[in-house]
Design a protein around this motif. Structure first.
Motif, PDB file in Angstrom:
ATOM      1  N   ASN A 103       0.701  -0.894   0.172  1.00 57.22           N
ATOM      2  CA  ASN A 103       0.295   0.125   0.055  1.00 57.22           C
ATOM      3  C   ASN A 103       0.993   1.395   0.118  1.00 57.22           C
ATOM      4  OD1 ASN A 103      -1.919   2.009   0.764  1.00 57.22           O
ATOM      5  ND2 ASN A 103      -1.782   1.514   2.355  1.00 57.22           N
ATOM      6  N   TRP A 104       0.977   1.519  -1.321  1.00 55.70           N
ATOM      7  CA  TRP A 104       2.371   2.881  -1.285  1.00 55.70           C
ATOM      8  C   TRP A 104       1.726   4.171  -0.254  1.00 55.70           C
ATOM      9  CZ3 TRP A 104       3.524   3.497  -6.986  1.00 55.70           C
ATOM     10  CH2 TRP A 104       4.355   2.505  -7.234  1.00 55.70           C
ATOM     11  N   LYS A 105       0.261   4.300  -0.293  1.00 53.93           N
ATOM     12  CA  LYS A 105      -0.374   5.338   0.474  1.00 53.93           C
ATOM     13  C   LYS A 105      -0.566   6.546  -0.319  1.00 53.93           C
ATOM     14  CE  LYS A 105      -0.250   3.247   5.507  1.00 53.93           C
ATOM     15  NZ  LYS A 105      -0.084   3.510   6.467  1.00 53.93           N
ATOM     16  N   MET A 106      -0.203   8.350   0.698  1.00 52.14           N
ATOM     17  CA  MET A 106      -0.347   9.084  -0.511  1.00 52.14           C
ATOM     18  C   MET A 106       1.541   9.523  -0.162  1.00 52.14           C
ATOM     19  SD  MET A 106      -2.298  12.961  -0.109  1.00 52.14           S
ATOM     20  CE  MET A 106      -1.060  13.619   1.039  1.00 52.14           C
ATOM     21  N   ASN A 107       1.772   8.267  -1.895  1.00 52.95           N
ATOM     22  CA  ASN A 107       3.452   8.817  -1.629  1.00 52.95           C
ATOM     23  C   ASN A 107       4.010   8.101  -3.174  1.00 52.95           C
ATOM     24  OD1 ASN A 107       4.623   9.220   1.129  1.00 52.95           O
ATOM     25  ND2 ASN A 107       3.411   7.329   0.998  1.00 52.95           N
ATOM     26  N   GLY A 108       4.428   9.019  -3.625  1.00 52.71           N
ATOM     27  CA  GLY A 108       5.167   8.508  -5.259  1.00 52.71           C
ATOM     28  C   GLY A 108       5.396  10.161  -6.220  1.00 52.71           C
ATOM     29  N   SER A 109       6.008   9.789  -7.070  1.00 53.09           N
ATOM     30  CA  SER A 109       5.943  10.646  -8.598  1.00 53.09           C
ATOM     31  C   SER A 109       6.287  10.069  -9.254  1.00 53.09           C
ATOM     32  CB  SER A 109       6.792  11.485  -7.773  1.00 53.09           C
ATOM     33  OG  SER A 109       8.391  10.538  -8.216  1.00 53.09           O
ATOM     34  N   LEU A 110       5.901   9.995 -10.605  1.00 47.24           N
ATOM     35  CA  LEU A 110       6.430   9.811 -11.456  1.00 47.24           C
ATOM     36  C   LEU A 110       7.605   8.897 -11.921  1.00 47.24           C
ATOM     37  CD1 LEU A 110       4.671  12.365 -14.249  1.00 47.24           C
ATOM     38  CD2 LEU A 110       3.674  10.098 -13.469  1.00 47.24           C
ATOM     39  N   ALA A 111       8.599   9.896 -11.904  1.00 43.14           N
ATOM     40  CA  ALA A 111       9.677   9.204 -11.400  1.00 43.14           C
ATOM     41  C   ALA A 111       9.855   7.955 -10.172  1.00 43.14           C
ATOM     42  CB  ALA A 111      11.108  10.649 -11.407  1.00 43.14           C
ATOM     43  N   SER A 118       4.716  -8.615 -15.005  1.00 35.85           N
ATOM     44  CA  SER A 118       3.321  -8.943 -15.089  1.00 35.85           C
ATOM     45  C   SER A 118       3.483 -10.416 -14.258  1.00 35.85           C
ATOM     46  CB  SER A 118       3.097  -9.815 -16.378  1.00 35.85           C
ATOM     47  OG  SER A 118       4.894 -10.810 -15.712  1.00 35.85           O
ATOM     48  N   VAL A 119       4.263 -10.289 -13.360  1.00 37.00           N
ATOM     49  CA  VAL A 119       3.280 -11.184 -11.997  1.00 37.00           C
ATOM     50  C   VAL A 119       2.871  -9.994 -10.715  1.00 37.00           C
ATOM     51  CG1 VAL A 119       5.042 -13.145 -12.125  1.00 37.00           C
ATOM     52  CG2 VAL A 119       5.444 -10.771 -10.992  1.00 37.00           C
ATOM     53  N   ILE A 120       2.899  -8.998 -10.810  1.00 37.86           N
ATOM     54  CA  ILE A 120       2.517  -7.848 -10.040  1.00 37.86           C
ATOM     55  C   ILE A 120       1.028  -7.550 -10.231  1.00 37.86           C
ATOM     56  CG2 ILE A 120       3.061  -5.595  -9.396  1.00 37.86           C
ATOM     57  CD1 ILE A 120       5.820  -6.163  -9.077  1.00 37.86           C
ATOM     58  N   GLU A 121      -0.098  -7.655  -9.708  1.00 36.06           N
ATOM     59  CA  GLU A 121      -0.967  -7.075  -9.541  1.00 36.06           C
ATOM     60  C   GLU A 121      -1.168  -6.035  -9.221  1.00 36.06           C
ATOM     61  OE1 GLU A 121      -3.512  -9.338 -11.413  1.00 36.06           O
ATOM     62  OE2 GLU A 121      -3.294 -10.897 -11.276  1.00 36.06           O
ATOM     63  N   LEU A 122      -2.324  -5.268 -10.672  1.00 36.73           N
ATOM     64  CA  LEU A 122      -2.578  -3.497 -10.044  1.00 36.73           C
ATOM     65  C   LEU A 122      -3.993  -3.342  -8.680  1.00 36.73           C
ATOM     66  CD1 LEU A 122      -1.663  -0.974 -10.303  1.00 36.73           C
ATOM     67  CD2 LEU A 122      -3.410  -0.752 -12.924  1.00 36.73           C
ATOM     68  N   GLY A 123      -3.206  -2.839  -7.400  1.00 37.11           N
ATOM     69  CA  GLY A 123      -4.612  -2.547  -6.836  1.00 37.11           C
ATOM     70  C   GLY A 123      -5.016  -0.820  -6.753  1.00 37.11           C
ATOM     71  N   ALA A 124      -5.867   0.032  -6.519  1.00 37.77           N
ATOM     72  CA  ALA A 124      -6.066   0.750  -5.642  1.00 37.77           C
ATOM     73  C   ALA A 124      -6.604   0.805  -4.477  1.00 37.77           C
ATOM     74  CB  ALA A 124      -7.573   1.315  -6.143  1.00 37.77           C
ATOM     75  N   GLN A 125      -6.759   1.963  -3.686  1.00 38.47           N
ATOM     76  CA  GLN A 125      -6.393   2.423  -2.282  1.00 38.47           C
ATOM     77  C   GLN A 125      -7.800   2.939  -1.422  1.00 38.47           C
ATOM     78  OE1 GLN A 125      -3.444   5.266  -1.543  1.00 38.47           O
ATOM     79  NE2 GLN A 125      -1.889   3.929  -2.055  1.00 38.47           N
ATOM     80  N   ASP A 126      -9.060   2.894  -2.573  1.00 36.32           N
ATOM     81  CA  ASP A 126     -10.037   3.364  -1.832  1.00 36.32           C
ATOM     82  C   ASP A 126     -11.063   2.905  -3.600  1.00 36.32           C
ATOM     83  OD1 ASP A 126     -12.421   3.863  -0.112  1.00 36.32           O
ATOM     84  OD2 ASP A 126     -11.888   5.767  -0.816  1.00 36.32           O
ATOM     85  N   VAL A 127     -12.611   2.938  -2.955  1.00 37.44           N
ATOM     86  CA  VAL A 127     -13.493   2.889  -3.734  1.00 37.44           C
ATOM     87  C   VAL A 127     -14.652   3.578  -3.566  1.00 37.44           C
ATOM     88  CG1 VAL A 127     -14.572   0.014  -3.029  1.00 37.44           C
ATOM     89  CG2 VAL A 127     -14.857   0.757  -5.742  1.00 37.44           C
ATOM     90  N   SER A 128     -15.824   4.243  -4.381  1.00 37.53           N
ATOM     91  CA  SER A 128     -16.698   4.574  -4.051  1.00 37.53           C
ATOM     92  C   SER A 128     -17.754   3.582  -3.601  1.00 37.53           C
ATOM     93  CB  SER A 128     -17.503   5.617  -5.345  1.00 37.53           C
ATOM     94  OG  SER A 128     -18.409   5.808  -4.645  1.00 37.53           O
ATOM     95  N   ALA A 129     -19.032   3.941  -2.718  1.00 41.91           N
ATOM     96  CA  ALA A 129     -19.324   2.444  -2.583  1.00 41.91           C
ATOM     97  C   ALA A 129     -21.002   2.948  -3.807  1.00 41.91           C
ATOM     98  CB  ALA A 129     -20.750   2.762  -1.314  1.00 41.91           C
ATOM     99  N   GLN A 130     -20.636   3.352  -4.848  1.00 39.86           N
ATOM    100  CA  GLN A 130     -21.693   4.404  -5.728  1.00 39.86           C
ATOM    101  C   GLN A 130     -21.074   3.821  -6.912  1.00 39.86           C
ATOM    102  OE1 GLN A 130     -24.220   5.305  -4.650  1.00 39.86           O
ATOM    103  NE2 GLN A 130     -23.850   5.898  -1.966  1.00 39.86           N
ATOM    104  N   ALA A 131     -22.087   3.744  -7.852  1.00 40.25           N
ATOM    105  CA  ALA A 131     -21.660   2.729  -8.550  1.00 40.25           C
ATOM    106  C   ALA A 131     -21.010   3.840 -10.410  1.00 40.25           C
ATOM    107  CB  ALA A 131     -22.876   1.998  -9.971  1.00 40.25           C
ATOM    108  N   ALA A 132     -22.567   5.163 -10.058  1.00 37.52           N
ATOM    109  CA  ALA A 132     -22.203   5.442 -10.986  1.00 37.52           C
ATOM    110  C   ALA A 132     -23.093   6.921 -10.453  1.00 37.52           C
ATOM    111  CB  ALA A 132     -22.280   5.636 -12.127  1.00 37.52           C
TER     112      ALA A 132
END
Length: 252
Positions: free
Chosen positions: A8-16, A60-74
């Motif tokens: 979980n990268w949390k609020m860290n990182g930059s393009l570089a 390719s062995v690393i799956e992508l994940g997000a850190q949060d999601v809305s409970a609403q569909a749209a």
């Protein structure tokens, strides 16, 4: 069952720095690991990390994940990101209910359960985070708290509960350098395993991760516990050597 090591990268990182980290991981993963791997990155960097995964075979062995999601569909929910959008960006996982979301954004057990349901509805795997505060632990309420948090997710998601990943993260150990001992962590994981068994006959499919300052030095002992099926890493996931050491410790 393969263990899962999720960063979980949390609020860290930059393009570089993101590119440097992912390329270092690609070099270190020259042979296929014995565990599943995921990185949960800030939403704004999902496209970059997905592009890096596509461009470098070792990723390719690393799956992508997000850190949060809305409970609403749209709809008219400014600033929110739906589960379908995350799926569209190539995500497999999304964390829900992290203690920082519960603390700083006042997310309730019911909302966390609804977010897990939204993720499951589009085929994402929610990594549902639960855990007690220091005050709750010192009051002897650890089992009560984690069972309540998990019960909300079970109640809302019913038989689909077997499709989640669960992450036990004692709040007092997140980012503090303090860690539950392997025995303390195992005791809570055993409670959660029993609760899952009571809820579904498919409970053996549910991975229960430990989070809370898992690092390169303590990972092997934690991962050796019978009910610890992997780790949800914070700071250690931002350092390629540490992340790779923990991955290497995650044998089946």
């Amino acid at each position: 069952m393969k263990k899962l090591i999720a960063g979980n990268w949390k609020m860290n990182g930059s393009l570089a720095t993101n590119e440097a980290l992912m390329l270092a991981l690609a070099q270190g993963l020259s042979t296929r690991p014995d565990c599943d791997i995921a990185v949960c990155v800030p939403a704004i960097y999902l496209a970059q990390v997905q592009a890096l995964k596509s461009a470098h075979l070792g990723l390719s062995v690393i799956e992508l994940g997000a850190q949060d999601v809305s409970a609403q569909a749209a709809g008219a929910y400014t600033g929110e990101v739906s589960a379908a959008m995350l799926k569209d960006m190539g995500c497999r996982y999304v964390t829900v209910g992290h203690s920082e979301r519960r603390q700083y954004h006042f997310e309730t057990d019911a909302l966390v359960a609804d977010k897990a349901k939204a993720a499951l509805a589009v085929g994402l795997t929610p990594i549902v985070c639960i855990g007690e505060t220091l005050a709750e632990r010192e009051a002897g309420r650890t089992e009560e708290v984690v069972k309540r948090q998990l019960a909300a997710v079970i109640h809302t998601n019913g038989h689909c509960i077997s499709e989640i990943v669960l992450a036990y993260e004692p709040v007092w150990a997140i980012g503090t350098g303090k860690t539950a001992s392997p025995e303390e962590a195992q005791a809570v994981h055993a409670v959660l395993r029993a609760q899952l068994k009571a809820a579904t006959d498919q409970s053996a499919r549910v991975k229960i991760l430990y989070g809370g300052s898992m690092n390169a030095a303590n990972a092997a002992l934690l991962l050796a516990q019978p009910d610890i099926d992997g780790g949800l890493l914070g700071g250690a996931a931002l350092k390629a050597p540490d992340f790779l050491t923990i991955i290497a410790a995650a044998h089946v």
